[in-house]
Scaffold this active site. Structure first.
Site, PDB file in Angstrom:
ATOM      1  N   HIS A 159     -24.714 -27.604 -22.230  1.00 47.84           N
ATOM      2  CA  HIS A 159     -25.521 -26.487 -23.106  1.00 47.84           C
ATOM      3  C   HIS A 159     -24.680 -25.923 -24.098  1.00 47.84           C
ATOM      4  CE1 HIS A 159     -29.003 -26.353 -19.908  1.00 47.84           C
ATOM      5  NE2 HIS A 159     -28.323 -27.163 -19.589  1.00 47.84           N
ATOM      6  N   ASP A 366     -22.366 -21.273 -31.295  1.00 47.61           N
ATOM      7  CA  ASP A 366     -23.422 -21.140 -30.162  1.00 47.61           C
ATOM      8  C   ASP A 366     -24.043 -22.483 -30.028  1.00 47.61           C
ATOM      9  OD1 ASP A 366     -25.073 -20.115 -28.145  1.00 47.61           O
ATOM     10  OD2 ASP A 366     -25.525 -18.098 -29.445  1.00 47.61           O
TER      11      ASP A 366
HETATM   12  P1  ADQ Z   1     -26.544 -18.157 -23.550  1.00 45.84           P
HETATM   13  O1  ADQ Z   1     -25.308 -18.028 -24.222  1.00 45.84           O
HETATM   14  O2  ADQ Z   1     -26.882 -17.231 -22.488  1.00 45.84           O
HETATM   15  O3  ADQ Z   1     -27.205 -19.796 -23.069  1.00 45.84           O
HETATM   16  P2  ADQ Z   1     -28.876 -18.056 -25.334  1.00 45.84           P
HETATM   17  O4  ADQ Z   1     -29.534 -19.223 -25.868  1.00 45.84           O
HETATM   18  O5  ADQ Z   1     -29.442 -17.092 -26.634  1.00 45.84           O
HETATM   19  O6  ADQ Z   1     -27.818 -18.013 -24.770  1.00 45.84           O
HETATM   20  O7  ADQ Z   1     -29.914 -17.658 -24.133  1.00 45.84           O
HETATM   21  C1  ADQ Z   1     -30.077 -16.416 -23.782  1.00 45.84           C
HETATM   22  C2  ADQ Z   1     -31.503 -15.897 -23.152  1.00 45.84           C
HETATM   23  O8  ADQ Z   1     -31.094 -14.756 -22.121  1.00 45.84           O
HETATM   24  C3  ADQ Z   1     -32.386 -15.999 -23.797  1.00 45.84           C
HETATM   25  O9  ADQ Z   1     -33.682 -16.364 -23.138  1.00 45.84           O
HETATM   26  C4  ADQ Z   1     -32.724 -14.455 -23.839  1.00 45.84           C
HETATM   27  O10 ADQ Z   1     -34.002 -14.122 -23.992  1.00 45.84           O
HETATM   28  C5  ADQ Z   1     -32.137 -14.034 -22.743  1.00 45.84           C
HETATM   29  N1  ADQ Z   1     -31.578 -12.424 -22.854  1.00 45.84           N
HETATM   30  C6  ADQ Z   1     -30.684 -12.309 -23.734  1.00 45.84           C
HETATM   31  N2  ADQ Z   1     -30.353 -10.855 -23.864  1.00 45.84           N
HETATM   32  C7  ADQ Z   1     -30.946 -10.291 -23.054  1.00 45.84           C
HETATM   33  C8  ADQ Z   1     -31.360  -8.904 -22.667  1.00 45.84           C
HETATM   34  N3  ADQ Z   1     -30.843  -7.911 -22.952  1.00 45.84           N
HETATM   35  N4  ADQ Z   1     -32.385  -8.830 -21.414  1.00 45.84           N
HETATM   36  C9  ADQ Z   1     -33.105  -9.804 -20.871  1.00 45.84           C
HETATM   37  N5  ADQ Z   1     -32.853 -11.196 -21.470  1.00 45.84           N
HETATM   38  C10 ADQ Z   1     -32.042 -11.434 -22.284  1.00 45.84           C
HETATM   39  C11 ADQ Z   1     -26.464 -20.959 -23.103  1.00 45.84           C
HETATM   40  C12 ADQ Z   1     -25.657 -21.395 -24.377  1.00 45.84           C
HETATM   41  C13 ADQ Z   1     -26.484 -21.356 -25.599  1.00 45.84           C
HETATM   42  C14 ADQ Z   1     -28.141 -22.352 -25.245  1.00 45.84           C
HETATM   43  C15 ADQ Z   1     -28.413 -21.995 -23.836  1.00 45.84           C
HETATM   44  C16 ADQ Z   1     -29.332 -23.044 -23.239  1.00 45.84           C
HETATM   45  O11 ADQ Z   1     -24.530 -20.489 -24.721  1.00 45.84           O
HETATM   46  O12 ADQ Z   1     -26.129 -21.954 -26.724  1.00 45.84           O
HETATM   47  O13 ADQ Z   1     -28.781 -21.981 -26.254  1.00 45.84           O
HETATM   48  O14 ADQ Z   1     -27.343 -21.865 -22.862  1.00 45.84           O
HETATM   49  O15 ADQ Z   1     -28.846 -24.273 -23.423  1.00 45.84           O
END
Ligand code: ADQ
Length: 458
Positions: A159, A366
């Site tokens: 991921h 990311d």
């Molecule tokens: P993450 O690094 O966790 O994921 P991201 O892809 O942005 O990053 O996903 C975060 C998730 O958490 C989103 O669904 C978002 O809505 C939720 N979230 C973030 N802040 C929040 C908050 N304050 N309250 C509630 N929900 C919140 C890892 C990798 C990424 C990759 C994903 C999926 O680092 O690059 O996109 O896995 O493969």
């Protein structure tokens, strides 16, 4: 020894969270949403950690899935999870934007825990079953599994980014990690460049001869390819069309007066460029390009990995900077930065997405970044602007956003200003194009493409 399950998912966490009544609820998040229906349809199993220390939970069934907990002791959490996974591999795979820390005991714990996951999986999977292993915490599992169970069809999906060869070479026992991944039949990445890095590394470290998207190893073929992950578009759109959520968005805008709303939503992680975003906003206020009367930045930062030193230090720096900005430019009842060190539920997040004039997604690196895609999916009104870092996987698909280099504060400021100044017609055109992309490419399609490819290659 083999089990009875034809499809087994292996991930650091089980797809459930402990509920207050002592039971379980399904975890939020795209991966679980996408993979749960597949596991349920195939009557499959999921191997993962419950999230607690020293838990010896018994396997149990949940909503059509067989869940098999792998217990972690406090020491395992310390060394395998917070240490090797999140203080060594995580920073190194994100361009070493924080210094990776190396400890022998961490590596040993990583290997031991990966072994436990592999053993549990080997015992559950039926003869010839398909196993899908996820992410950087479990990179040794494919080879460990193949050792005992050469009959299995093994897929692995990473991921997070896969680093350039030169950076990967810094890892102690780097060849072991690479051999771990080569236990899979199909290794999936977010971006084609990551797959290329991986294949190049097999040549450089192991003297193999990769051709196109494949490499031969021990008489087998391993395929490495990109499968960019996405989101559950229907879930976000349903929320965005829900009258209560829309009312919440209106209320939020009212609370903030007639100021333009810039929004950041991230886990509090140093890869997400939160400090750079704050610095850019600070400078815009200082230059007088925007004033506290005209604009406000809402930053929602979910607490994350709080026991890891680098995350504690980041929190301190972020909170210091928020305090500085508000101290310098705030007024009674009117702060330029609203900082929420909290997790919010999906409906509230979507209400914020709907209310935001400019969504600022500025990671230094990311794998994908789902927040950017969620923002686009939520804008059923074709409104709003997305400022997006070039260093996210999402940038390749959302190129109608205002793309920025977050390492360059001037460029980040330029992107934020351009988004604030753009005409509604320009923004609607961009948003429509991006919405078509997200519609076309959902998380269901991602899971299907990966599993179809796995069936094809092996
Ligand atoms: P993450 O690094 O966790 O994921 P991201 O892809 O942005 O990053 O996903 C975060 C998730 O958490 C989103 O669904 C978002 O809505 C939720 N979230 C973030 N802040 C929040 C908050 N304050 N309250 C509630 N929900 C919140 C890892 C990798 C990424 C990759 C994903 C999926 O680092 O690059 O996109 O896995 O493969």
């Amino acid at each position: 020894m083999s089990g009875t399950y034809q499809f087994v998912v292996v991930a650091n966490r089980l797809p459930v969270d402990a509920a207050e009544d002592g039971g379980w609820t399904r975890s939020p998040g795209g991966l679980v949403t996408a993979v749960h229906p597949i596991v349920r349809r195939l009557g499959g199993a999921w191997v993962g950690w419950t999230g607690g220390a020293d838990e010896e939970a018994e396997p149990f069934d949940f909503d059509g899935m067989h869940l098999h907990p792998v217990g972690l002791s406090a020491r395992d959490i310390d060394r395998f999870y917070e240490g090797q996974s999140n203080a060594t591999i995580w920073p190194l795979f994100h361009d070493a934007v924080e210094q990776p820390v190396h400890h022998r005991e961490w590596r040993e714990a990583y290997e031991a825990v990966n072994r436990r996951f592999a053993d549990a999986t080997a015992a559950l999977a039926a003869e010839g079953a398909t196993v899908w292993v996820h992410d950087y915490q479990l990179m040794l599992v494919p080879a460990m599994l193949r050792e005992h169970r050469p009959d299995l069809r093994i897929g692995f999906f990473l991921h997070i980014p896969f680093p350039p060869v030169e950076l990967f070479m810094q890892l102690p026992r780097r060849a072991d990690l690479l051999r771990g991944l080569l236990g899979a039949d199909l290794v999936g990445f977010q971006r084609p460049l990551a797959a290329q890095n991986f294949l190049q590394l097999t040549e450089r470290l192991l003297g193999l001869s990769p051709k196109e998207d494949r490499v031969e190893v021990d008489g087998r073929t391993v395929t490495a390819r990109a499968f960019p992950i996405s989101i559950d578009v229907d879930e976000i759109e349903e929320l965005a069309n829900d009258p209560e959520v829309r009312e919440q968005a209106r209320h939020l805008r009212q609370e903030l007066g007639d100021r333009r709303l810039l929004l950041g939503v991230d886990r509090l992680d140093y890869t997400k460029g939160i400090e750079q975003r704050l610095k850019a906003f600070h400078e815009l206020l200082r230059d007088g390009t925007v004033t506290n009367e005209e604009a406000v930045l809402v930053q929602v930062a979910t607490p994350s990995r709080l026991r890891v030193a680098q995350y504690q230090q980041l929190r301190d720096r972020v909170e210091l900077e928020v305090g500085r900005i508000n101290g310098e430019f705030g007024d009674v009842g009117r702060a330029p930065v609203h900082y929420l060190f909290q997790s919010r539920d999906r409906a509230e997040l979507v209400a914020m997405y709907l209310a935001a004039d400019v969504m600022v997604v500025s990671p230094l690196r990311d794998g994908m970044n789902l927040v950017a895609k969620e923002y686009v999916a939520a804008r059923v009104d074709d409104g709003g602007a997305l400022v997006l870092s070039e260093f996210t996987g999402a940038a390749a698909e959302l190129d109608e956003s205002f793309l920025v280099n977050p390492h360059d504060v001037e460029d980040l400021k330029r992107g934020m200003c351009a988004a604030l100044a753009a005409s509604p017609q320009d923004l609607a055109g961009r948003m429509r194009t991006m919405r078509a992309v997200v519609h076309e490419h959902t998380v269901d399609r991602w899971a299907k493409e990966f599993l179809d490819a796995l069936a094809d290659v092996s």
